[in-house]
Design an enzyme around this catalytic site. Structure first.
Site, PDB file in Angstrom:
ATOM      1  N   GLY A  11       0.846  -1.202   0.000  1.00 33.42           N
ATOM      2  CA  GLY A  11       0.000   0.000   0.000  1.00 33.42           C
ATOM      3  C   GLY A  11       0.873   1.241   0.000  1.00 33.42           C
ATOM      4  O   GLY A  11       0.568   2.242   0.649  1.00 33.42           O
ATOM      5  N   GLY A  14      -0.326   5.115  -0.997  1.00 30.80           N
ATOM      6  CA  GLY A  14      -1.331   5.856  -0.238  1.00 30.80           C
ATOM      7  C   GLY A  14      -0.703   7.020   0.512  1.00 30.80           C
ATOM      8  O   GLY A  14       0.501   7.278   0.434  1.00 30.80           O
ATOM      9  N   GLN A  15      -1.556   7.723   1.283  1.00 35.97           N
ATOM     10  CA  GLN A  15      -1.127   8.931   1.984  1.00 35.97           C
ATOM     11  C   GLN A  15       0.062   8.673   2.918  1.00 35.97           C
ATOM     12  O   GLN A  15       1.021   9.432   2.938  1.00 35.97           O
ATOM     13  CB  GLN A  15      -2.313   9.488   2.793  1.00 35.97           C
ATOM     14  CG  GLN A  15      -2.071  10.858   3.391  1.00 35.97           C
ATOM     15  CD  GLN A  15      -3.097  11.235   4.454  1.00 35.97           C
ATOM     16  OE1 GLN A  15      -3.853  10.396   4.943  1.00 35.97           O
ATOM     17  NE2 GLN A  15      -3.132  12.502   4.811  1.00 35.97           N
ATOM     18  N   ASP A  37       2.189  -1.865  -4.332  1.00 39.56           N
ATOM     19  CA  ASP A  37       0.824  -1.351  -4.337  1.00 39.56           C
ATOM     20  C   ASP A  37       0.071  -2.073  -5.455  1.00 39.56           C
ATOM     21  O   ASP A  37       0.697  -2.649  -6.340  1.00 39.56           O
ATOM     22  CB  ASP A  37       0.840   0.168  -4.610  1.00 39.56           C
ATOM     23  CG  ASP A  37      -0.406   0.860  -4.083  1.00 39.56           C
ATOM     24  OD1 ASP A  37      -0.328   1.504  -3.034  1.00 39.56           O
ATOM     25  OD2 ASP A  37      -1.470   0.737  -4.721  1.00 39.56           O
ATOM     26  N   ASN A  56      -1.264  -7.174  -5.007  1.00 35.98           N
ATOM     27  CA  ASN A  56      -2.578  -7.115  -4.362  1.00 35.98           C
ATOM     28  C   ASN A  56      -2.487  -7.970  -3.101  1.00 35.98           C
ATOM     29  O   ASN A  56      -2.269  -9.179  -3.188  1.00 35.98           O
ATOM     30  CB  ASN A  56      -3.636  -7.671  -5.330  1.00 35.98           C
ATOM     31  CG  ASN A  56      -5.023  -7.641  -4.726  1.00 35.98           C
ATOM     32  OD1 ASN A  56      -5.185  -7.433  -3.513  1.00 35.98           O
ATOM     33  ND2 ASN A  56      -6.028  -7.853  -5.556  1.00 35.98           N
ATOM     34  N   TYR A 146     -15.280   0.514   8.438  1.00 39.51           N
ATOM     35  CA  TYR A 146     -13.833   0.724   8.628  1.00 39.51           C
ATOM     36  C   TYR A 146     -13.464   0.503  10.099  1.00 39.51           C
ATOM     37  O   TYR A 146     -12.525  -0.223  10.428  1.00 39.51           O
ATOM     38  CB  TYR A 146     -13.499   2.145   8.178  1.00 39.51           C
ATOM     39  CG  TYR A 146     -12.093   2.610   8.420  1.00 39.51           C
ATOM     40  CD1 TYR A 146     -11.011   2.003   7.798  1.00 39.51           C
ATOM     41  CD2 TYR A 146     -11.836   3.706   9.253  1.00 39.51           C
ATOM     42  CE1 TYR A 146      -9.711   2.462   7.999  1.00 39.51           C
ATOM     43  CE2 TYR A 146     -10.549   4.173   9.455  1.00 39.51           C
ATOM     44  CZ  TYR A 146      -9.490   3.550   8.830  1.00 39.51           C
ATOM     45  OH  TYR A 146      -8.213   4.013   9.031  1.00 39.51           O
ATOM     46  N   LYS A 150     -11.125  -2.349  11.743  1.00 39.49           N
ATOM     47  CA  LYS A 150      -9.917  -2.019  12.515  1.00 39.49           C
ATOM     48  C   LYS A 150      -9.995  -2.620  13.921  1.00 39.49           C
ATOM     49  O   LYS A 150      -9.003  -3.101  14.456  1.00 39.49           O
ATOM     50  CB  LYS A 150      -9.719  -0.494  12.587  1.00 39.49           C
ATOM     51  CG  LYS A 150      -9.251   0.118  11.274  1.00 39.49           C
ATOM     52  CD  LYS A 150      -7.844  -0.340  10.909  1.00 39.49           C
ATOM     53  CE  LYS A 150      -7.356   0.170   9.577  1.00 39.49           C
ATOM     54  NZ  LYS A 150      -6.095  -0.435   9.135  1.00 39.49           N
TER      55      LYS A 150
HETATM   56  C1  AKB Z   1     -10.240   8.381   8.136  1.00 36.44           C
HETATM   57  O1  AKB Z   1     -10.686   9.530   8.236  1.00 36.44           O
HETATM   58  O2  AKB Z   1     -10.900   7.409   7.754  1.00 36.44           O
HETATM   59  C2  AKB Z   1      -8.807   8.144   8.552  1.00 36.44           C
HETATM   60  C3  AKB Z   1      -8.712   7.675   9.959  1.00 36.44           C
HETATM   61  C4  AKB Z   1      -9.035   8.605  11.065  1.00 36.44           C
HETATM   62  O3  AKB Z   1      -8.362   6.552  10.192  1.00 36.44           O
HETATM   63  N1  AKB Z   1      -8.039   9.321   8.352  1.00 36.44           N
END
Ligand code: AKB
Length: 322
Positions: A11, A14-15, A37, A56, A146, A150
């Protein structure tokens, strides 16, 4: 002495990946850090200074192949769908965020990898979590796909450490702000976009309501924390889920006021969208005392220093190269 670390960053475009690869190459040498990536290298416009593989993370055989080909012993697994993007495709977000992690954890379990870095997020917290100075151990009922992925990932990391003695380290990143790379689909992305729009047009339309306070961090501090936790002696890592990490907190209104110290004409209007509910479910500030006491974490930037540095660097980026 040649570096004992042979690192794969998954990855890398990414940022966080773009800046982390740069830093890891400074520390361990370009030959010891492989960037990867899903994006084909030909489609990427970043300048490349080292090894790169198209990869991937959901393809376990290909991850094995790259690890074997380069003699990799450490993986930084950054590939993930962030909060806003994940809400648009929950099934894919769950698949990528969980099965990508399993592919890498299982390689550590098999003894192929000696150390893993996997990022968690403030998204593990939810509407029932105490909002101010959120403790390391507290109620965690995330309401986004998300955040659920996590939180589950944190549980699995701890499980693999306890059961299989793997070495996996993790941080709960707040919103990250940087000038070298674009953010990738998060709820905190506004705090980067506002700088670009302030410089370009002096007008910014924010997708969050102006008083929405969230924990944030400047990218150099996030990169430092990542390197520091990975370099810490294993005995100092007392938390095997993920560490709370704090930089500073602000609302869109406060950030706009800070930018106005440099660009007085900035006008911000707020048109909250679906991301408002996500932001409202997250903490406003974080207690990171365990990261500080366990492995010596200390951020360097406050909101004022971050704002000046962002504007200097974004302005420099705009200047034609001589
Ligand atoms: C998001 O906004 O999804 C991320 C994070 C806080 O994990 N920057």
């Amino acid at each position: 002495m040649p570096s004992k670390e042979k690192i794969l960053v998954i990855g890398s475009q990414g940022q966080i990946g773009i800046e982390l690869v740069e830093r890891l190459r400074q520390i361990y040498g370009a030959d010891n850090v492989v960037a990867s990536d899903v994006k084909e290298i030909a489609r990427i416009d970043q300048s490349h200074t080292g090894l790169y593989e198209t990869l991937n993370v959901l393809n376990a055989n290909r991850v094995h192949e790259v690890v074997k080909d380069h003699g990799i012993n450490e993986v930084y697994l950054l590939a993930a769908l962030l909060s806003a993007t994940a809400e648009k495709d929950p099934a894919f977000a769950w698949d990528l965020n969980m099965n990508g992690l399993f592919n890498v954890l299982n390689m550590a379990k098999e003894g192929i990898l000696s150390k893993i870095y996997w990022p968690s997020s403030i998204a593990v917290f939810g509407p029932t979590t105490p909002k101010k100075n959120t403790p390391q151990f507290t109620i965690m009922e995330p309401s986004t796909v998300y955040g659920i992925s996590k939180q589950a990932g944190e549980r699995w990391c701890e499980y693999y450490v306890n059961k299989y003695k793997v070495d996996v380290r993790s941080l709960r990143y707040p919103g990250l702000i940087g000038w070298k790379s674009a953010p990738g689909g998060g709820t905190t992305d506004y705090a980067v976009q506002i700088f670009h729009d302030a410089l370009k047009t002096g007008l910014y339309t924010c997708f969050l309501e102006e008083n929405t306070e969230l924990p944030m961090m400047y990218m150099p501090d996030a990169i430092k924390a990542t390197v520091d936790i990975m370099q810490a002696e294993r005995s100092k890592i007392g938390i095997h889920s993920a560490y709370n990490l704090n930089g500073f907190s602000f609302s869109p209104k406060e950030l706009a006021e800070e930018i106005r110290k440099h660009i007085p004409g900035l006008k911000m209007t707020c048109k909250p969208d679906f991301r408002q509910a996500i932001a409202d479910s997250w903490p406003q500030s974080i207690d990171d005392s365990r990261a500080r006491s366990d492995w010596g974490w200390k951020p360097e930037f406050n909101i004022g220093q971050m704002t000046s540095d962002m504007l200097i660097n974004l302005n420099n980026q705009k200047k034609p190269k001589s």
